[in-house]
Design an enzyme around this catalytic site. Structure first.
Site, PDB file in Angstrom:
ATOM      1  N   HIS A 166      39.314  43.241  42.332  1.00  0.00           N
ATOM      2  CA  HIS A 166      37.919  42.928  42.671  1.00  0.00           C
ATOM      3  C   HIS A 166      37.008  43.928  41.968  1.00  0.00           C
ATOM      4  CE1 HIS A 166      38.686  40.702  46.747  1.00  0.00           C
ATOM      5  NE2 HIS A 166      38.453  39.841  45.776  1.00  0.00           N
ATOM      6  N   CYS A 260      35.054  47.630  50.981  1.00  0.00           N
ATOM      7  CA  CYS A 260      35.726  46.400  51.417  1.00  0.00           C
ATOM      8  C   CYS A 260      35.538  46.147  52.909  1.00  0.00           C
ATOM      9  CB  CYS A 260      37.223  46.472  51.101  1.00  0.00           C
ATOM     10  SG  CYS A 260      37.614  46.327  49.350  1.00  0.00           S
TER      11      CYS A 260
END
Length: 282
Positions: A166, A260
């Site tokens: 990511h 996150c």
């Protein structure tokens, strides 16, 4: 700019390693539930101490990665662009994220079928530009659709190291023209784009990148990040930022850290200038 940051978090009541969908996850290693709860609470308390209002999403059994709320979607004013997860094991999270967004006054925007997009994990504003990571989880076509829908410029960045699957694992906007990044996660073109478009880039070393130093939360001039990042912490202090390190080793086991575990509901610090204008899109 909002005076009180609003952040969505989900307690790790059901967090565990039930599957392996990135190089960090290992079911044989697993997680320590008590330590996970302690580390999550420490992050929560730091953010509250910095003045943030924390909204909570209820944990759901069978969805261990629901704790990683950054992947829920992309917030733009009162719009919530919902994620379309690549892996089936995470697709069950979407209805819970969308229901929460609707209940809290957001207009939910869904992507056309056939594409993948994993929210603020792969889409981060830095000034006027939406930087968008693609290859492992999201695709460039979805990012361009989002750019057209929101009326913003999107710069796709190909991620080349599966450990940094990511964008938020290797790039963190600090302000409208500043960011930290790990060069090894990008190809030559991506590195050139970042150097050309971001005025101040603070480079992260390879060893601290694997401690998820880029996966940080920025509140004003304070950067909250994993504790095992002394070199980056010094660089940030030298650049005029305050640093709040906290241990997040249990979540690194699943490929995540501070960023996150959070979703800014009022827009990221580096996109603060867009907030008022974005309200008109809802």
């Amino acid at each position: 700019m909002a005076t009180t940051p609003r952040i969505l978090m989900c307690p790790p009541e059901h967090y565990r390693i039930d599957y392996e969908i990135n190089p960090w996850m290992n079911r044989l290693v697993g997680t320590d539930q008590e330590r996970s709860a302690e580390q999550w609470s420490a992050l929560h308390d730091i953010l509250v101490d910095l003045g943030a209002t924390i909204e909570r999403l209820e944990a759901v059994a069978g969805l261990p990665d629901l704790v990683f709320t950054a992947n829920a979607g992309l917030i733009y004013g009162r719009l919530f662009v919902s994620s379309r997860f690549r892996h089936g094991v995470r697709q069950g999270e979407t209805p819970y994220f969308e229901d929460w967004a609707k209940m809290h006054g957001f207009e939910v925007v869904t992507l056309p079928s056939g594409g993948y997009f994993e929210g603020a994990g792969d889409a981060l504003f830095c000034g006027e530009t939406l930087f968008a990571g693609y290859r492992f989880r999201s695709d460039a076509r979805s990012h361009q659709w989002i750019g057209d829908r929101l009326g913003v410029q999107v710069l796709p960045l190909e991620l080349v190291d599966p450990r940094f699957y990511h964008l938020d694992t290797c790039f963190c906007p600090l302000a409208e023209d500043a960011a930290i990044y790990y060069p090894g996660a990008f190809d030559d073109y991506g590195r050139s784009v970042l150097k050309d478009r971001v005025g101040t880039l603070i480079e992260v070393s390879a060893d601290e990148a694997t401690s998820f130093s880029c996966n940080a939360v920025v509140v004003g001039r304070t950067v909250v990040l994993n504790a095992e990042t002394p070199k980056l912490s010094r660089a940030l202090v030298e650049a005029g930022y305050s640093v709040r390190p906290t241990s997040l080793t249990e979540f690194i086991k699943a490929g995540g850290s501070a960023k996150c575990l959070t979703l800014r509901l009022d827009g990221e610090e580096a996109a603060a200038w867009r907030r008022n204008a974005a309200e008109t899109l809802a």
